[in-house]
Write an enzyme that holds these catalytic residues in place. Sequence first.
Site, short mmCIF file in Angstrom:
data_model
loop_
_atom_site.label_atom_id
_atom_site.label_comp_id
_atom_site.label_asym_id
_atom_site.label_seq_id
_atom_site.Cartn_x
_atom_site.Cartn_y
_atom_site.Cartn_z
N HIS A 67 0.83 -1.19 0.00
CA HIS A 67 0.00 0.00 0.00
C HIS A 67 0.87 1.25 0.00
O HIS A 67 2.03 1.22 0.43
CB HIS A 67 -0.94 0.03 1.22
CG HIS A 67 -0.23 -0.13 2.53
ND1 HIS A 67 0.01 -1.36 3.10
CD2 HIS A 67 0.32 0.78 3.38
CE1 HIS A 67 0.65 -1.21 4.24
NE2 HIS A 67 0.87 0.08 4.45
N CYS A 167 -50.30 3.96 2.62
CA CYS A 167 -50.89 3.89 1.28
C CYS A 167 -52.06 4.86 1.21
O CYS A 167 -52.53 5.34 2.25
CB CYS A 167 -51.33 2.47 0.96
SG CYS A 167 -52.72 1.87 1.93
#
Length: 606
Positions: A67, A167
């Site tokens: 890295h 709903c």
Amino acid sequence: MNITDLIKADTIIMDLQATSKRAVIDELANQLGAVDRVIDVEQFIAALLEREEQVTTGIGDGMAFPHAKSEAVKQPAICFGKSERGVDFQSLDGKPVHLFFLIAVNEQGEMDYLDTLSTLTTFLLDEQFRTQLMNAKTKEEVLTLFRAKEYEAKKASAKKILAVTSCPTGIAHTYMAADALKKKAEELGIDFKVETNGSTGVKNALTAAEIADAATIIIAADKHIDMNRFRGKRVIVVPVAEGIRHPEELLNRAVLEEVPIYQGHEEIKFATKGFFIYKHLMNGVSNMLPFVVGGGVLLALSFMFGVNPDDPNYHPFAKALNDIGGSTGAFFLLVPVLAGFIASSIADRPGFAPGMVGGLLAANEGAGFLGGLVAGFLAGYIVLLLKKCFVFLPFSLQGIKPTLLYPVFGVLITGLFMIFIVNEPVTAINEALTVWLKGLSGTNAIMLGMILGAMMAIDLGGPLNKAAFTFGLAAIEAHSFGPQAAIMAGGMVPPLGIAMATTLFKNKFTETERKSGMTNYLLGASFITEGAIPYGAADPIRVIGSCTIGAAIAGALTMLFEITLPAPHGGVFVIPLVNHPLLYLISILIGSFITALLLGIWKKQL
């Protein structure tokens, strides 16, 4: 940042060709350069080698984590490489390395770099996970393994997931979505709470503290929900049906936090795409429904006395029921209420008064239910137009728009349209519909019953279902009670038929479906068609096909037997108000049994 945000298919090398430490670094770094994650590969390789000179990144157990943080990195990334033969990477344990994770971070990514390295090493401490990576044959297998590992880690440490379901009618979909999400959360071991915005109001309300501590909020709704309380939180907004059909997918997204943070200025559309008219209609129908049901049942009870209300001998109590439920009470209000709430759904609160007045004018002129529909949509869009027309007003005069301009001009323009343009033709249509309904007999009546019954089942509570129900309300207002009998029978058949099928053909349903089948007996008996939705979503052709055939037969039978139903809702609880209760029950049971039988034949054995 997630590991899967950094490891992509194009940063994976399944078969490294390198045979030395330097060659591995070159091969991995060049791969990142080839896919535009690194701008200057040579500069990045130099940074990697400088890091290796400090101490080897070969940590042992067949793994290495080369890295570097470098300006040459355009976009943070991880390049994963696998070597079957293994490479001498000067590991701490002196053994060959098979799994390589080259981590590329730019100068601004210090914290991400440390977090990524920590998470990655934690994952790879799991010997079973390392073995699975070694055995993976494709890039997609590698990505799938990391997604699963990431999900388990997130779930183990996740904060609470919250949800809101709602709903337009606030009946079945609201609670079915809540139940589906709750059950799936229990199965997955997720800490979860759901608030329902149903017809009886808000239940299990989310507190400010719960919202503050939550990882993600799922909004499964087809009507407006107050979003201000969710600012600064990750929010998923989907139609309510998604909560019923794909609860696991929604919960997985919530756990992985794969959603943006809601800032408060985004436009949120709650209506199901393509059905905005349906949403407005349902807002009107759902708010009108208590008037229709309460008034309709009381009116039906007054009819049971079998005396004409104009008769001087009419029983005082029957007259009281007629006055409360009929044209001087609840039924008098249903058209204005319908129009008012359709208009408010379109134009918010400023649309309510023009809609109410338009509906009242329609009712007084005999335009009735159809006139109320026209008045609601007309008033809503007139107010929307007024909002655009008055946008030029200075900020100091903004306050007079909702208190003066919208009510005055909205009511005036809507009223003029209704009186001079709408009422006369719609009244004629309404009268023609009344004559047609009263004149129905024989084959025509049976065909109408078949069509209405099929419409109630074909989309299990969707637009066609609600269109048929709306037609039934118009028929009741016209004092034609046959169509509503067919509609209610058709709406009861799908859940009842599925419930019967889960009882009679157990080997064709999962354990969960069999348990839910028992609930469908109650939903069907209560005239809640939406109980069939989970089954229809899982196997649409067989389930919807069987339900539609059974419902069409039930609707046809009610018209064949000349059954009338003066109550618009209630299921088995209003059957005593039917003129032929036994024949009505037989019609419903026949339709339900046919649905169950077709499902039993059609569905495959598990």
